[in-house]
Write a protein that holds these residues in place. Structure first.
Motif, mmCIF file in Angstrom:
data_model
loop_
_atom_site.group_PDB
_atom_site.id
_atom_site.type_symbol
_atom_site.label_atom_id
_atom_site.label_comp_id
_atom_site.label_asym_id
_atom_site.label_seq_id
_atom_site.Cartn_x
_atom_site.Cartn_y
_atom_site.Cartn_z
ATOM 1 N N SER A 227 7.272 7.038 -9.310
ATOM 2 C CA SER A 227 7.217 5.698 -8.714
ATOM 3 C C SER A 227 6.718 5.724 -7.277
ATOM 4 N N VAL A 228 6.790 6.895 -6.634
ATOM 5 C CA VAL A 228 6.289 7.022 -5.261
ATOM 6 C C VAL A 228 5.045 7.912 -5.196
ATOM 7 N N GLY A 229 4.511 8.272 -6.378
ATOM 8 C CA GLY A 229 3.305 9.088 -6.408
ATOM 9 C C GLY A 229 3.547 10.555 -6.656
ATOM 10 N N GLY A 230 4.787 10.922 -6.974
ATOM 11 C CA GLY A 230 5.118 12.321 -7.197
ATOM 12 C C GLY A 230 4.816 12.782 -8.607
ATOM 13 N N SER A 231 5.101 14.063 -8.878
ATOM 14 C CA SER A 231 4.807 14.687 -10.164
ATOM 15 C C SER A 231 5.959 14.512 -11.143
ATOM 16 N N PRO A 232 5.686 14.613 -12.445
ATOM 17 C CA PRO A 232 6.756 14.584 -13.441
ATOM 18 C C PRO A 232 7.637 15.818 -13.297
ATOM 19 N N THR A 233 8.861 15.724 -13.751
ATOM 20 C CA THR A 233 9.808 16.827 -13.584
ATOM 21 C C THR A 233 10.315 17.324 -14.933
ATOM 22 N N THR A 234 10.860 18.505 -14.902
ATOM 23 C CA THR A 234 11.530 19.066 -16.074
ATOM 24 C C THR A 234 12.434 20.195 -15.617
ATOM 25 N N ASN B 296 -7.955 9.157 -10.283
ATOM 26 C CA ASN B 296 -7.153 7.939 -10.391
ATOM 27 C C ASN B 296 -5.670 8.284 -10.444
ATOM 28 N N PRO B 297 -5.109 8.815 -9.356
ATOM 29 C CA PRO B 297 -3.711 9.254 -9.376
ATOM 30 C C PRO B 297 -2.722 8.121 -9.632
ATOM 31 N N ALA B 298 -3.027 6.907 -9.198
ATOM 32 C CA ALA B 298 -2.100 5.791 -9.407
ATOM 33 C C ALA B 298 -1.933 5.488 -10.891
ATOM 34 N N LEU B 299 -3.028 5.514 -11.633
ATOM 35 C CA LEU B 299 -2.969 5.261 -13.075
ATOM 36 C C LEU B 299 -2.195 6.377 -13.780
ATOM 37 N N LEU B 300 -2.377 7.606 -13.316
ATOM 38 C CA LEU B 300 -1.665 8.738 -13.899
ATOM 39 C C LEU B 300 -0.163 8.616 -13.663
ATOM 40 N N THR B 301 0.234 8.352 -12.414
ATOM 41 C CA THR B 301 1.669 8.269 -12.137
ATOM 42 C C THR B 301 2.300 7.056 -12.817
ATOM 43 N N GLY B 302 1.533 5.982 -13.025
ATOM 44 C CA GLY B 302 2.055 4.846 -13.767
ATOM 45 C C GLY B 302 2.358 5.210 -15.208
ATOM 46 N N ALA B 303 1.442 5.952 -15.834
ATOM 47 C CA ALA B 303 1.668 6.387 -17.213
ATOM 48 C C ALA B 303 2.849 7.345 -17.300
ATOM 49 N N ILE B 304 2.963 8.237 -16.317
ATOM 50 C CA ILE B 304 4.086 9.178 -16.300
ATOM 51 C C ILE B 304 5.404 8.443 -16.106
ATOM 52 N N LEU B 305 5.390 7.419 -15.259
ATOM 53 C CA LEU B 305 6.608 6.637 -15.029
ATOM 54 C C LEU B 305 7.116 6.022 -16.336
ATOM 55 N N VAL B 306 6.219 5.433 -17.114
ATOM 56 C CA VAL B 306 6.618 4.834 -18.390
ATOM 57 C C VAL B 306 7.122 5.905 -19.359
ATOM 58 N N ALA B 307 6.438 7.053 -19.384
ATOM 59 C CA ALA B 307 6.883 8.145 -20.238
ATOM 60 C C ALA B 307 8.266 8.635 -19.811
ATOM 61 N N GLY B 308 8.527 8.663 -18.494
ATOM 62 C CA GLY B 308 9.848 9.043 -18.002
ATOM 63 C C GLY B 308 10.919 8.084 -18.472
ATOM 64 N N LEU B 309 10.607 6.790 -18.463
ATOM 65 C CA LEU B 309 11.569 5.805 -18.961
ATOM 66 C C LEU B 309 11.826 5.998 -20.453
ATOM 67 N N ALA B 310 10.765 6.309 -21.205
ATOM 68 C CA ALA B 310 10.937 6.577 -22.635
ATOM 69 C C ALA B 310 11.827 7.795 -22.856
ATOM 70 N N PRO C 3 2.333 3.356 -8.272
ATOM 71 C CA PRO C 3 1.704 3.568 -9.577
ATOM 72 C C PRO C 3 0.945 2.332 -10.053
ATOM 73 N N ALA C 4 0.009 2.541 -10.952
ATOM 74 C CA ALA C 4 -0.706 1.457 -11.626
ATOM 75 C C ALA C 4 -0.521 1.658 -13.129
ATOM 76 N N PHE C 5 -0.659 0.595 -13.892
ATOM 77 C CA PHE C 5 -0.319 0.671 -15.311
ATOM 78 C C PHE C 5 -1.468 0.180 -16.188
ATOM 79 N N GLU C 6 -1.684 0.921 -17.261
ATOM 80 C CA GLU C 6 -2.695 0.548 -18.249
ATOM 81 C C GLU C 6 -2.238 1.080 -19.602
ATOM 82 N N GLY C 7 -2.289 0.233 -20.634
ATOM 83 C CA GLY C 7 -1.749 0.593 -21.939
ATOM 84 C C GLY C 7 -2.332 1.863 -22.522
ATOM 85 N N SER C 8 -3.629 2.028 -22.432
ATOM 86 C CA SER C 8 -4.263 3.210 -23.014
ATOM 87 C C SER C 8 -3.809 4.487 -22.307
#
Length: 497
Positions: free
Chosen positions: A303-310, A104-118, A247-252
């Motif tokens: 937001s386009v399906g890529g990986s988190p960065t650091t 479920n890559p869309a759900l993963l990238t959605g969660a990462i997107l929110v974490a990036g905003l945080a 991305p897709a979004f789910e609270g959990s």
């Protein structure tokens, strides 16, 4: 507005003599700068495409977006903090829970997107409140425990998902990475993950020729299959766009990903301190900008399906070795990475990495992520004799690593890293507030702040790809000249990432 896009030519454009450095807003000749940029690409390469594979994301897109993220970062910090943004390992554990085996890559990238905003919001807060806010919210005891949770939660992934496919290839690849980490020095010691991938690939090919196809585990239906399958590489185009997805979004899922923000705050703070120590520049005013930039880049990439960065410690190591801190070289590296991302044939080659090879590499990397948590504790002299520290950390670690689940509603529960982090964070701060002042933990004395030289260095941990331990102490002798600092190079090779 100063975006740091103007560089003064250093001397005649040649390499700096012993004892001299090329500063962030200087550059060598464009030929030498291009060579340095290519060196930065090699340094970040291994981890930047390994972790997307592990998380079930497109490695081509990850490489391309790492270049975009690096350019964003350099613009936001106005060229004052030279750094490369590669794929972060901090979300690997979350990917296992959110998107098992890349399902479920869309759900993963959605969660990462929110974490990036945080993370970006945290950067704004740190910019306004000052770097000491990092230590106030995330003291070393808490940060170390969360990093340990992230790493040790991944142990079952190696045992169940990678190792069973080809245990002997995994064992030999692991042995190669471990030996290379200790035996290789300098630049080669920083790219041992990349070297391990090449070794494992060649070994798998040889095993296919000599031993035939590898037996598949019973979980995959049994049978046998070649270790190396390059059929997709031949069919892929030389030039083309990587695979994007929304991305897709789910609270959990978001709750599972958010603990990584704590590790990323500490990681970025440690990298800024390391660069500050090497360049002699006061970069504290840019720490909030750097953390904001990493968070924004993570959100844009996901937001386009890529990986988190650091920010990557491997590239900080390259700067220490060359004494060239020019951001011009990072722009070159970013452009090269974007061009790599536009080659589907390269992406298919990366995706063909045998599972046994990944098993050998991840058994080292995941363990090192966990042990980096212990490193934070040791370097900051965390007192485990104090119940304010001992009790919430003990409870959170067992709950998180042991897979304890807390059911909130019929469709929502807290478990794993999310539950463990909440117990650690809330428990520590609650006990700290309730305890008498005489019991409250005190920060390590100046000079023992995780190798950063300051006790408010945000725990001083730098994960980079998740397996490096650069703390700003580099051997100038190994760097090829310059003043001998008398300090051992502690960058921790294998990790080479």
């Amino acid at each position: 507005m100063n975006l740091g896009l103007r560089w003064k030519l250093y001397g005649d454009g040649s390499a700096p003599p012993p004892g001299e450095v090329v500063r962030p807003q200087e550059r060598l000749s464009w030929g030498r700068t291009t060579g340095l940029g290519a060196q930065h690409v090699v340094a970040m390469f291994g981890a930047t495409f390994v972790f997307p594979i592990i998380m079930g994301l497109d490695p081509n897109l990850a490489i391309m977006m790492s270049g975009v993220a690096t350019i964003m970062f350099l613009l936001i910090v106005q060229g004052r903090v030279p750094s490369y943004l590669g794929t972060s390992a901090s979300f690997v554990a979350a990917s296992v829970a959110i998107s098992p085996e890349g399902g479920n890559p869309a759900l993963l990238t959605g969660a990462i997107l929110v974490a990036g905003l945080a993370l970006a919001l945290s950067g704004i807060a740190i910019h306004l409140l000052g770097p000491k806010a990092v230590m106030a919210a995330f003291p070393p005891a808490v940060t170390g425990a969360v990093v340990m949770l992230i790493g040790f939660n991944l142990a079952p992934v190696v045992a169940d998902n990678y190792w069973p496919f080809d245990q002997w290839t995994g064992l030999l690849t692991m042995a190669f990475v471990v030996l290379a980490t200790v035996l290789l020095r300098g630049f080669l010691g920083r790219i041992t993950i990349l070297l391990g991938l090449v070794f494992g690939f060649v070994l798998s090919w040889v095993f296919d020729l000599v031993l035939g196809a590898a037996p598949l585990p019973e979980s995959e239906g049994g049978g046998a299959a070649p270790r190396v399958d390059l059929s997709a590489v031949g069919d892929a185009a030389w030039i083309g766009l990587p695979d994007f997805h929304a991305p897709a979004f789910e609270g959990s899922a978001v709750l599972v990903a958010l603990p990584a923000v704590i590790a990323l705050i500490a990681e970025n703070a440690g990298h800024v301190k390391a660069v500050q120590e090497m360049t002699g520049d006061d970069l504290d005013p840019y720490m909030g900008r750097a953390i904001f930039a990493d968070g924004l880049a993570t959100s844009v990439a996901s937001s386009v399906g890529g990986s988190p960065t650091t920010t990557y410690a491997e590239n900080i190591g390259v700067m220490a070795a060359t004494r060239v801190y020019s951001t011009a070289a990072y722009y070159v590296a970013a452009i090269v990475a974007i061009l790599f991302g536009l080659c589907p044939k390269f992406g298919e080659l990366v995706a063909a990495t045998p599972a046994g090879v990944l098993g050998g590499i991840t058994v080292v990397l995941y363990g090192m992520i966990g042990l980096l948590g212990a490193k934070i504790w040791v370097e900051n002299r965390v007192d485990f004799g104090n119940p304010i520290v001992l009790v919430p950390l003990a409870a959170g670690l067992i709950a998180g690593i042991g897979g304890v689940s807390l059911t909130i509603t019929e469709g929502f529960s807290l478990e794993g890293i999310a539950l463990g982090t909440i117990i650690i964070l809330v428990g520590y701060h609650l006990l700290y507030r309730l305890a008498p002042p005489s019991m409250r933990p005190t920060p390590a004395p100046d000079g023992d702040g995780a190798g950063t030289g300051e006790s408010d260095a945000g725990a001083g941990i730098v994960l980079g790809s998740g397996a490096d331990t650069v703390t700003g102490e580099y051997s100038e002798t190994e760097a090829g000249g310059g003043a001998d600092t008398g300090k051992e190079d502690r960058q921790g090779g294998a990790a080479g990432t």
